[in-house]
Design a protein around this motif. Structure first.
Motif, PDB file in Angstrom:
ATOM      1  N   LEU A  30       1.273   2.658  -0.714  1.00  0.00           N
ATOM      2  CA  LEU A  30       1.591   1.973   0.311  1.00  0.00           C
ATOM      3  C   LEU A  30       3.161   1.240   1.510  1.00  0.00           C
ATOM      4  CD1 LEU A  30      -1.546  -0.874  -1.347  1.00  0.00           C
ATOM      5  CD2 LEU A  30      -1.138   1.258   0.321  1.00  0.00           C
ATOM      6  N   THR A  31       3.005   1.231   2.661  1.00  0.00           N
ATOM      7  CA  THR A  31       4.049   0.303   2.888  1.00  0.00           C
ATOM      8  C   THR A  31       3.983  -0.741   3.861  1.00  0.00           C
ATOM      9  OG1 THR A  31       4.501   2.956   3.595  1.00  0.00           O
ATOM     10  CG2 THR A  31       5.295   1.349   4.598  1.00  0.00           C
ATOM     11  N   MET A  32       4.900  -0.932   3.519  1.00  0.00           N
ATOM     12  CA  MET A  32       5.439  -2.204   4.120  1.00  0.00           C
ATOM     13  C   MET A  32       6.744  -2.752   5.294  1.00  0.00           C
ATOM     14  SD  MET A  32       5.025  -5.641   0.599  1.00  0.00           S
ATOM     15  CE  MET A  32       6.535  -4.183   0.256  1.00  0.00           C
ATOM     16  N   HIS A  33       5.776  -3.374   6.473  1.00  0.00           N
ATOM     17  CA  HIS A  33       7.101  -3.129   7.410  1.00  0.00           C
ATOM     18  C   HIS A  33       7.701  -4.229   7.583  1.00  0.00           C
ATOM     19  CE1 HIS A  33       5.721   1.087   8.575  1.00  0.00           C
ATOM     20  NE2 HIS A  33       3.914   0.435   8.177  1.00  0.00           N
ATOM     21  N   GLY A  34       9.328  -4.190   7.405  1.00  0.00           N
ATOM     22  CA  GLY A  34       9.836  -5.071   8.212  1.00  0.00           C
ATOM     23  C   GLY A  34      10.506  -5.470   6.605  1.00  0.00           C
ATOM     24  N   SER A  35      11.880  -6.276   6.489  1.00  0.00           N
ATOM     25  CA  SER A  35      12.175  -7.240   5.569  1.00  0.00           C
ATOM     26  C   SER A  35      11.182  -8.304   4.470  1.00  0.00           C
ATOM     27  CB  SER A  35      13.339  -7.876   5.830  1.00  0.00           C
ATOM     28  OG  SER A  35      13.002  -8.623   6.596  1.00  0.00           O
ATOM     29  N   GLN A  36      11.579  -8.594   3.560  1.00  0.00           N
ATOM     30  CA  GLN A  36      10.363  -9.507   3.627  1.00  0.00           C
ATOM     31  C   GLN A  36       9.642 -10.568   3.870  1.00  0.00           C
ATOM     32  OE1 GLN A  36      12.646 -10.711  -0.868  1.00  0.00           O
ATOM     33  NE2 GLN A  36      10.961  -9.442  -1.832  1.00  0.00           N
ATOM     34  N   SER A  37      10.623 -11.192   4.301  1.00  0.00           N
ATOM     35  CA  SER A  37      10.928 -12.556   5.547  1.00  0.00           C
ATOM     36  C   SER A  37      10.170 -11.457   7.052  1.00  0.00           C
ATOM     37  CB  SER A  37      12.193 -12.686   6.104  1.00  0.00           C
ATOM     38  OG  SER A  37      12.847 -12.600   6.778  1.00  0.00           O
ATOM     39  N   GLU A  38      10.227 -10.629   7.611  1.00  0.00           N
ATOM     40  CA  GLU A  38       9.063  -9.773   8.968  1.00  0.00           C
ATOM     41  C   GLU A  38       8.276  -9.273   8.376  1.00  0.00           C
ATOM     42  OE1 GLU A  38      13.813  -8.217  10.972  1.00  0.00           O
ATOM     43  OE2 GLU A  38      12.699  -7.320   9.092  1.00  0.00           O
ATOM     44  N   SER A  39       7.859  -8.804   6.963  1.00  0.00           N
ATOM     45  CA  SER A  39       6.266  -7.697   7.078  1.00  0.00           C
ATOM     46  C   SER A  39       5.173  -8.267   6.683  1.00  0.00           C
ATOM     47  CB  SER A  39       6.900  -7.495   5.434  1.00  0.00           C
ATOM     48  OG  SER A  39       5.918  -6.095   5.448  1.00  0.00           O
ATOM     49  N   VAL A  40       4.578  -8.314   7.222  1.00  0.00           N
ATOM     50  CA  VAL A  40       3.155  -8.666   7.364  1.00  0.00           C
ATOM     51  C   VAL A  40       2.208  -8.408   6.179  1.00  0.00           C
ATOM     52  CG1 VAL A  40       2.881  -8.994   9.859  1.00  0.00           C
ATOM     53  CG2 VAL A  40       1.977  -7.035   8.654  1.00  0.00           C
ATOM     54  N   GLY A  41       2.605  -7.496   5.893  1.00  0.00           N
ATOM     55  CA  GLY A  41       2.036  -7.301   4.633  1.00  0.00           C
ATOM     56  C   GLY A  41       1.220  -5.922   4.393  1.00  0.00           C
ATOM     57  N   CYS A  42       0.467  -5.328   3.085  1.00  0.00           N
ATOM     58  CA  CYS A  42      -0.191  -4.546   3.536  1.00  0.00           C
ATOM     59  C   CYS A  42      -1.942  -4.947   3.038  1.00  0.00           C
ATOM     60  CB  CYS A  42       0.352  -3.155   2.912  1.00  0.00           C
ATOM     61  SG  CYS A  42       1.203  -3.441   1.262  1.00  0.00           S
ATOM     62  N   VAL A  43      -2.420  -3.498   2.875  1.00  0.00           N
ATOM     63  CA  VAL A  43      -3.826  -3.291   2.212  1.00  0.00           C
ATOM     64  C   VAL A  43      -4.198  -2.492   1.168  1.00  0.00           C
ATOM     65  CG1 VAL A  43      -6.442  -3.452   3.078  1.00  0.00           C
ATOM     66  CG2 VAL A  43      -4.121  -4.774   4.466  1.00  0.00           C
ATOM     67  N   LEU A  44      -4.260  -2.616  -0.172  1.00  0.00           N
ATOM     68  CA  LEU A  44      -5.369  -2.117  -0.787  1.00  0.00           C
ATOM     69  C   LEU A  44      -6.188  -2.056  -0.734  1.00  0.00           C
ATOM     70  CD1 LEU A  44      -4.684  -0.530  -3.415  1.00  0.00           C
ATOM     71  CD2 LEU A  44      -4.164  -1.995  -4.783  1.00  0.00           C
ATOM     72  N   ARG A  45      -7.251  -0.764  -1.018  1.00  0.00           N
ATOM     73  CA  ARG A  45      -8.619  -0.617  -0.622  1.00  0.00           C
ATOM     74  C   ARG A  45      -9.244   0.607  -2.018  1.00  0.00           C
ATOM     75  NH1 ARG A  45      -7.709  -0.548   5.081  1.00  0.00           N
ATOM     76  NH2 ARG A  45      -8.186  -2.398   5.591  1.00  0.00           N
ATOM     77  N   GLY A  46     -10.222   0.123  -2.603  1.00  0.00           N
ATOM     78  CA  GLY A  46     -10.674   1.130  -2.749  1.00  0.00           C
ATOM     79  C   GLY A  46     -11.884   1.176  -3.967  1.00  0.00           C
ATOM     80  N   GLN A  47     -12.054   1.606  -5.042  1.00  0.00           N
ATOM     81  CA  GLN A  47     -13.489   1.879  -5.726  1.00  0.00           C
ATOM     82  C   GLN A  47     -13.199   2.024  -7.271  1.00  0.00           C
ATOM     83  OE1 GLN A  47     -15.684   4.725  -3.891  1.00  0.00           O
ATOM     84  NE2 GLN A  47     -16.396   3.387  -2.732  1.00  0.00           N
ATOM     85  N   LEU A  48     -13.321   1.328  -8.604  1.00  0.00           N
ATOM     86  CA  LEU A  48     -13.878   1.149  -9.387  1.00  0.00           C
ATOM     87  C   LEU A  48     -15.521   2.222  -9.657  1.00  0.00           C
ATOM     88  CD1 LEU A  48     -13.127   1.554 -12.350  1.00  0.00           C
ATOM     89  CD2 LEU A  48     -14.306  -1.123 -11.738  1.00  0.00           C
ATOM     90  N   VAL A  49     -14.908   3.685 -10.705  1.00  0.00           N
ATOM     91  CA  VAL A  49     -16.835   4.326 -10.504  1.00  0.00           C
ATOM     92  C   VAL A  49     -16.864   4.387 -11.588  1.00  0.00           C
ATOM     93  CG1 VAL A  49     -17.405   7.097  -9.704  1.00  0.00           C
ATOM     94  CG2 VAL A  49     -16.053   5.176  -8.338  1.00  0.00           C
ATOM     95  N   LEU A  50     -18.243   4.111 -12.035  1.00  0.00           N
ATOM     96  CA  LEU A  50     -18.890   4.508 -13.322  1.00  0.00           C
ATOM     97  C   LEU A  50     -20.419   5.465 -13.708  1.00  0.00           C
ATOM     98  CD1 LEU A  50     -18.984   3.656 -16.839  1.00  0.00           C
ATOM     99  CD2 LEU A  50     -21.134   1.793 -15.499  1.00  0.00           C
ATOM    100  N   ALA A  51     -19.693   7.287 -14.063  1.00  0.00           N
ATOM    101  CA  ALA A  51     -21.554   7.565 -14.259  1.00  0.00           C
ATOM    102  C   ALA A  51     -21.427   7.661 -15.398  1.00  0.00           C
ATOM    103  CB  ALA A  51     -20.528   9.049 -13.855  1.00  0.00           C
TER     104      ALA A  51
END
Length: 384
Positions: free
Chosen positions: A19-40
């Motif tokens: 995941l990429t955060m654009h800008g410095s720590q004071s500029e960045s709006v963050g990023c989103v982690l998406r996924g699934q936990l899978v059980l079969a």
């Protein structure tokens, strides 16, 4: 004949594990982690609890001094923690029938987090997803984990992209020198072109050799204590100069390794700080007195990940509550079975409750990079 029961499949699947955060720590709006936990599972199985955690952790440590005066500086921090309970623990076990199960998750990571830093001698910053499916007393628990990499890049409109770098001065009233770069921002694998101008005010003082050293500096912080290490990444040199002139214009080139094992990205935070410089050493020789002298200078540059287009620099809208099309491979034409991410606080709370067994026994979306799930129990007995 003895029939062996296949081991349950238990995996964490991500839309993107970098995941990429654009800008410095004071500029960045963050990023989103998406996924699934899978059980079969292929037979009825009892579970006490199924949970997932995301953790960011930093670790720094080094030894100062020696002998009796030796001092060990060490600090570990939990930078971020998020927990999900998809099957919460209770007095009774949860009995799951044979089927394919999945639990979706989404997490907005703040732009103030430090990026992933690995490969340093005295510290690291790491982010990890870990999942546990706790079973009954005499059965082994299921464990799985997956690394998440956070990288930081400059905003596309940052001045650093448009600004060059120049260092010009006079040395000992003998040499006028100038080192210049068209840009001071580079990526792994880039070649750095350097323009060098030299002019001697003394006719007997000639250039013998120019050496350019690309160096990396890493500063570690543990409490109030600091330690800075440096290493040479690349060296370039030139010694073919005319001895009949008193001014020189030279174009030099030095390459950046194309692997983060050999060169880290720049990082500005209060745990591990990474910087890069070009250091120049120019040797002159006095033809009359056969004496040598050396001029040294330095230019700072930045090594960053490849920049992304401005269209990708904002968090997705909250109504964009599904994984990208490439994440899903629908095996059924019935779009009503498509899984969606939660898009309200109420839905987030509902995710942490015990799911309906029928609701979670739906089609499992399978990323291209992951192995196929076994068929569901119902499909097996129907001869599919």
């Amino acid at each position: 004949m003895v029939h062996l029961t296949p081991s349950p499949l238990f995996q964490i699947r991500l839309e993107n594990d970098s995941l990429t955060m654009h800008g410095s720590q004071s500029e960045s709006v963050g990023c989103v982690l998406r996924g699934q936990l899978v059980l079969a599972i292929t037979e009825p199985t009892k579970f006490k609890e199924i949970k997932l955690s995301f953790q960011g952790k930093s670790k720094v440590g080094w030894v100062d001094g020696g002998g009796i005066g030796q001092c060990y500086n060490n600090e570990e921090k939990i930078l971020y923690q998020q927990d999900w309970k998809f099957l919460p623990a209770s007095k009774q076990y949860h009995l799951l029938k044979p089927d394919n199960y999945h639990w979706e998750f989404e997490l907005i990571l703040p732009g103030t987090l430090p990026e992933t830093i690995e490969g340093c001698q005295h510290g690291s910053v790491k982010y990890t997803l870990k999942a546990v499916a706790e079973r009954h007393t005499f059965a082994l628990n299921l464990h799985t984990h997956r690394k998440v990499t956070l990288v930081r890049s400059l905003l596309s409109g940052s001045l650093e992209y448009s600004q060059g770098a120049i260092l010009a001065n006079n040395w000992n009233n003998k040499i006028d020198y100038e080192f210049s770069l068209d840009s001071k921002v580079f990526s792994l694998g880039d070649k750095i072109p350097i323009r060098i101008k030299l002019r001697s005010s003394e006719k007997d003082l000639k250039v013998q050799e120019i050496i350019c050293v690309f160096k990396e500096y890493i500063t570690y912080t543990a409490g109030v204590n600091h330690k800075t290490d440096s290493k040479v990444i690349k060296i370039a040199s030139e010694n073919n100069f005319s001895r009949d002139v008193n001014s020189w214009y030279h174009l030099m080139e030095i390459s950046i390794p194309n692997d983060s094992i050999y060169c880290l990205y720049d990082s500005q935070n209060d745990i591990i700080c990474v910087k890069h410089r070009l250091k120049f050493y120019i040797t002159f020789v006095d033809k009359v007195h056969s004496q040598r002298c050396e001029l040294s200078a330095a230019l700072s540059i930045m090594v960053t990940p490849d920049s992304y287009s401005s269209d990708n620099m904002n968090l997705p809208a909250y109504d964009e509550n599904h994984l990208s099309k490439t994440y899903f491979e629908d095996a059924l034409s019935d779009h009503s079975t498509t899984c969606h991410f939660v898009n309200s606080l109420y839905d987030v709370e509902e995710m942490n409750k015990l799911p309906s067994y029928r609701s979670i026994a739906s089609l499992i979306p399978v990323p291209l990079t992951d192995s196929l799930l076994p068929p569901t129990y119902d499909a097996t007995i129907n001869g599919h």
